[in-house]
Each structure stands twice: as structure tokens, then as C-alpha cells.
Design a protein around this motif. Sequence first.
Motif, PDB file in Angstrom:
ATOM      1  N   ARG A 141      -1.780   5.470  -9.109  1.00 31.36           N
ATOM      2  CA  ARG A 141      -0.619   6.001  -8.395  1.00 31.36           C
ATOM      3  C   ARG A 141       0.434   6.478  -9.390  1.00 31.36           C
ATOM      4  N   GLN A 142       1.319   7.329  -8.907  1.00 25.63           N
ATOM      5  CA  GLN A 142       2.541   7.617  -9.621  1.00 25.63           C
ATOM      6  C   GLN A 142       3.571   6.555  -9.228  1.00 25.63           C
ATOM      7  N   VAL A 143       4.541   6.332 -10.089  1.00 22.01           N
ATOM      8  CA  VAL A 143       5.594   5.361  -9.802  1.00 22.01           C
ATOM      9  C   VAL A 143       6.954   6.046  -9.911  1.00 22.01           C
ATOM     10  N   HIS A 144       7.733   5.922  -8.852  1.00 25.67           N
ATOM     11  CA  HIS A 144       9.101   6.443  -8.834  1.00 25.67           C
ATOM     12  C   HIS A 144      10.031   5.237  -8.933  1.00 25.67           C
ATOM     13  N   TYR A 145      10.506   5.007 -10.138  1.00 22.89           N
ATOM     14  CA  TYR A 145      11.292   3.813 -10.451  1.00 22.89           C
ATOM     15  C   TYR A 145      12.745   4.209 -10.679  1.00 22.89           C
ATOM     16  N   VAL A 146      13.662   3.503 -10.013  1.00 24.37           N
ATOM     17  CA  VAL A 146      15.095   3.778 -10.129  1.00 24.37           C
ATOM     18  C   VAL A 146      15.806   2.496 -10.532  1.00 24.37           C
ATOM     19  N   GLN A 147      16.730   2.622 -11.473  1.00 28.77           N
ATOM     20  CA  GLN A 147      17.549   1.485 -11.902  1.00 28.77           C
ATOM     21  C   GLN A 147      18.984   1.953 -12.087  1.00 28.77           C
ATOM     22  N   ASN A 148      19.915   1.075 -11.764  1.00 26.74           N
ATOM     23  CA  ASN A 148      21.334   1.402 -11.924  1.00 26.74           C
ATOM     24  C   ASN A 148      21.921   0.681 -13.135  1.00 26.74           C
ATOM     25  N   VAL A 149      23.134   1.066 -13.485  1.00 27.37           N
ATOM     26  CA  VAL A 149      23.953   0.347 -14.462  1.00 27.37           C
ATOM     27  C   VAL A 149      25.327   0.175 -13.825  1.00 27.37           C
ATOM     28  N   THR A 150      25.761  -1.056 -13.643  1.00 22.19           N
ATOM     29  CA  THR A 150      27.079  -1.294 -13.058  1.00 22.19           C
ATOM     30  C   THR A 150      28.113  -1.177 -14.171  1.00 22.19           C
ATOM     31  N   ASP A 199       0.867  -1.180   0.000  1.00 22.53           N
ATOM     32  CA  ASP A 199       0.000   0.000   0.000  1.00 22.53           C
ATOM     33  C   ASP A 199       0.902   1.228   0.000  1.00 22.53           C
ATOM     34  N   PRO A 200       1.455   1.574  -1.164  1.00 24.34           N
ATOM     35  CA  PRO A 200       2.514   2.564  -1.219  1.00 24.34           C
ATOM     36  C   PRO A 200       2.119   4.002  -0.924  1.00 24.34           C
ATOM     37  N   GLY A 201       0.837   4.342  -0.931  1.00 21.21           N
ATOM     38  CA  GLY A 201       0.480   5.744  -0.894  1.00 21.21           C
ATOM     39  C   GLY A 201       0.424   6.285  -2.307  1.00 21.21           C
ATOM     40  N   PRO A 202       0.354   7.597  -2.470  1.00 22.31           N
ATOM     41  CA  PRO A 202       0.168   8.161  -3.811  1.00 22.31           C
ATOM     42  C   PRO A 202       1.358   7.964  -4.749  1.00 22.31           C
ATOM     43  N   VAL A 203       2.561   7.768  -4.195  1.00 15.59           N
ATOM     44  CA  VAL A 203       3.744   7.553  -5.029  1.00 15.59           C
ATOM     45  C   VAL A 203       4.399   6.242  -4.613  1.00 15.59           C
ATOM     46  N   ALA A 204       4.421   5.274  -5.514  1.00 19.81           N
ATOM     47  CA  ALA A 204       5.066   3.986  -5.247  1.00 19.81           C
ATOM     48  C   ALA A 204       6.538   4.077  -5.619  1.00 19.81           C
ATOM     49  N   ARG A 205       7.399   3.456  -4.793  1.00 20.65           N
ATOM     50  CA  ARG A 205       8.844   3.556  -4.984  1.00 20.65           C
ATOM     51  C   ARG A 205       9.440   2.159  -5.213  1.00 20.65           C
ATOM     52  N   ILE A 206      10.209   2.033  -6.288  1.00 25.49           N
ATOM     53  CA  ILE A 206      10.793   0.738  -6.633  1.00 25.49           C
ATOM     54  C   ILE A 206      12.211   0.917  -7.152  1.00 25.49           C
ATOM     55  N   TYR A 207      13.097   0.034  -6.698  1.00 34.63           N
ATOM     56  CA  TYR A 207      14.478   0.007  -7.181  1.00 34.63           C
ATOM     57  C   TYR A 207      14.735  -1.370  -7.768  1.00 34.63           C
ATOM     58  N   VAL A 208      15.195  -1.407  -9.006  1.00 36.73           N
ATOM     59  CA  VAL A 208      15.518  -2.671  -9.669  1.00 36.73           C
ATOM     60  C   VAL A 208      16.982  -2.626 -10.098  1.00 36.73           C
ATOM     61  N   CYS A 209      17.728  -3.651  -9.739  1.00 42.12           N
ATOM     62  CA  CYS A 209      19.143  -3.695 -10.073  1.00 42.12           C
ATOM     63  C   CYS A 209      19.334  -3.905 -11.565  1.00 42.12           C
ATOM     64  N   ILE A 236      22.665   4.983  -4.638  1.00 41.25           N
ATOM     65  CA  ILE A 236      21.681   5.456  -5.606  1.00 41.25           C
ATOM     66  C   ILE A 236      20.278   5.398  -5.023  1.00 41.25           C
ATOM     67  N   ALA A 237      19.943   4.294  -4.352  1.00 49.80           N
ATOM     68  CA  ALA A 237      18.599   4.141  -3.792  1.00 49.80           C
ATOM     69  C   ALA A 237      18.337   5.142  -2.678  1.00 49.80           C
ATOM     70  N   LEU A 238      19.307   5.349  -1.804  1.00 55.96           N
ATOM     71  CA  LEU A 238      19.095   6.286  -0.702  1.00 55.96           C
ATOM     72  C   LEU A 238      18.901   7.706  -1.220  1.00 55.96           C
ATOM     73  N   GLU A 239      19.656   8.071  -2.246  1.00 63.70           N
ATOM     74  CA  GLU A 239      19.524   9.442  -2.763  1.00 63.70           C
ATOM     75  C   GLU A 239      18.171   9.661  -3.427  1.00 63.70           C
ATOM     76  N   HIS A 240      17.708   8.693  -4.197  1.00 61.20           N
ATOM     77  CA  HIS A 240      16.523   8.919  -5.018  1.00 61.20           C
ATOM     78  C   HIS A 240      15.230   8.368  -4.431  1.00 61.20           C
ATOM     79  N   LEU A 241      15.313   7.431  -3.480  1.00 58.44           N
ATOM     80  CA  LEU A 241      14.108   6.824  -2.916  1.00 58.44           C
ATOM     81  C   LEU A 241      14.023   6.942  -1.403  1.00 58.44           C
ATOM     82  N   GLY A 242      15.158   6.981  -0.722  1.00 59.49           N
ATOM     83  CA  GLY A 242      15.149   7.002   0.728  1.00 59.49           C
ATOM     84  C   GLY A 242      14.908   5.613   1.309  1.00 59.49           C
ATOM     85  N   MET A 243      14.909   5.537   2.629  1.00 55.06           N
ATOM     86  CA  MET A 243      14.686   4.258   3.295  1.00 55.06           C
ATOM     87  C   MET A 243      13.221   3.839   3.220  1.00 55.06           C
TER      88      MET A 243
END
Length: 409
Positions: A74-83, A33-43, A231-238
Motif C-alpha cells: 500500500r501507499q501511506v499518507h502520513y500526517v504529523q503536526n508541530v504545536t 483494511d485501508p484500501g490502496p492508500v492508508a491514512r494515519i495522523y500522529v500528534c 490539519i487532519a481534515l484538510e489532508h486526510l478527511g474523515m
Amino acid sequence: MHAWPASEVPALPGKGADLQIHSTATGGRVTLDPGPVARIYVCGITPYDATHIGHAATYNAFDLVQRVWLDTKRQVHYVQNVTDVDDPLLERAVRDGEDWTELAERETALFREDMTALRMLPPKHYIGAVEAIPRIVPLVERLRDCGAAYDLDGDVYFSVESDTHFGEVSNLDGEAMRLLSAERGGDPERPGKKNPLDPMLWLGAREGEPSWDGGSLGRGRPGWHIECVAIALEHLGMGFDVQGGGSDLAFPHHEMGASHAQVLTGEHPFAQAYVHAGMVALDGEKMSKSKGNLVFVSKLRQDGVDPAAIRLALLAHHYRSDWEWTDQVLQEAVERLGRWRAAVSRPDGPSADALVEEVRQALADDLDAPAALRAVDRWAALQESDGGTDEGAPGLVSRAADALLGVAL
């Protein structure tokens, strides 16, 4: 670093159900139940080779997560990295006599093309490890200063014993962790470590390898896990909603990343759910770059395979299952795509309102894409046998397949 262009997601009448999904950490379903903005990090990828079907299956799973959330308005705040700097990338560049940065840029560009063709929704932030180094260095320094990290011959290691929650992501015993650490980039046999499982935070400069200014850490480059944490802490937080990736990332990558973040912030958990996609095999063995038994998305596209058929082949398997890619899997997807397109090409058809709700419920139930496909199959079969008089039905089915499944009809 830029992501890829977003395909339009059609609007559907009504609203989808909240997602229930399996979390590795709990061993069972959690209702998100993310609230109005869902937050996801995918490697993301390590770009030393082209996107294979195993990659595509993983990113397809988390694309479905986004689509379910968008359908709940909902809005989705999606973050992905590139190693874009790591041992496998450097080793491949040396093997092929190529500059490692050019290799990374070329394969990342091809990955973008594949994701665009497969209609994967792009991340809001697409961040490379190299560009994240200025964010990583202060975190490693903080861990060292608080006693959670230590120096060993110019390298810096994280002490897993500094996190009271260590082990709660993968729920593995010590021996299993040690074996997987050795298999997946760790160095449990290195002398001088406080605990064999302690992972590298900062690799001191090696001759002939790229390195960056690490401030008080000296020149070097970041370890694998701290990259994603920064990356996750900067853009999504805990406490963001979903940490995602393939099942081979549960340990050590997601376990170690969670511990890094929890010690840095004093908060728990790093993510509300740890969601892992199954592995795809070819000829009886897990598809992997190290084994070379790969089916590349770009090669399938070059051979004229419709990306929508590739996507349907992925959707035919539950995201958590391990399965095998075969010519038959692809052929069945091609045939299904043909039936669906024929069904929605008619001017009218059976009512599709119940179908949309059935697809929604299937996806909300731990992303049960195979059940969603069977629902559309039944509507298409009814259309073929009896037809119908609802002039809006074919268009609604087409929009639902696109919005919820990412399949363009």
C-alpha cells in the motif's frame, strides 16, 4: 514546514499481512483494511526541548505501522503536526530569555535530526500550528455559528454536549475526565463554562503573548485540539485509518479532537482506530519535560551510541506497555545489534524465508516487535552455531530488519 529525509525501504519478496491493532475506543483489536492508500495522523511535538526516549518510543510505534502497510504494497499518507505555539513553549522561552519562535525552530530542527538518525519514515505533510491558523479560524467560526461553541470573556469554548459521541474514544467516566482535564492543559474550574470539560477553541489575545487575526473571533491563538483537527481534515478527511500518539493523549486531546471533527462534519468516526503508545519511565517516574527526568536521543548520539541500538532498545518493548529506560536496556540492545551484524556479515547462512514471514506475522499482530526481535535472535543464534549454505540469507535478513523494523545492519 518541511519534514526530514526518508531512508530507503528495501523491497522484500512476497507481501505482508493486514495489521490487527488495539484501539482504545473499542478496547480490543481491530483489523485495518485501508484500501490502496492508508491514512494515519500522529500528534507531533511541542518544540520547547529536545527529543527524549519517550517521544522516540511513540514515533517508533507509528513508524512500524507505516512499515507494515508498505509491506502490504500500500501507499501511506502520513500526517504529523508541530504545536509550535502553546503555553509550555512560551513559558520556556520566557524562562530562558529567548525568542519563542527561535526556540521552536531550533528544537524542531533537532527533532528532525533525531528522526533521521533513527530511520523514522517522515510524514507526507508536516504542519505547524502557526501555519494552520488560516485553516483553524473558519472551523471555530463554524462551530460557534452552529451553536457548538460559545464566547467567554473573549475566549471561545467548544461545548462537549454538542457531540452525541463524546466519550467514545477514551471511555472514561466524568470524574476521571475532569481530573485529567486539570492535569493536561484544561481549565475545568473556570467560572462561566457550560460544562467543566469544555475545551478552549480560541484563546483571546493576552498582553505579552503572540496573537493572530482571528476574523470574527478577534485576535488570539488556537486551542490545542482544534489545531490537529484542522490539519487532519484538510489532508486526510474523515474516517482515516489511525489516529496515533502517546497514551496520555487519549484524553483530552484525542477525545476532544474527535468531537470537534464529528460536529463539524456530521460524520462519525473521526478515525477508524485510536492507537496509543505506552509511557517510558526513568528512575521510577514517567519521563516528561515537566519533571526533567529525560534521556535525550541527541545526547545518546553525541555520546557515540549507534542509533540502530537506540531503535532496538525501543523495539524490545511492546508499544502499548509502560516500561523503564535503564543502562541495562541500552546495553542489551548494543549487544543484540552486534550479534545481528556479525550474523549477516557472513557470505551464507540458514534459510531466512520462514524468518521473514515470522517477523511479518509478529508485526501484523498488534505490532509485536519483541516477538519479531526474538525471531531474528533465533536465526542469528543458528547462524553462529551451525551456519548454513543459503548465499542469499544474510542479505535477506539484513533487508528485512531494515524494511520491517527500521534497523540498518
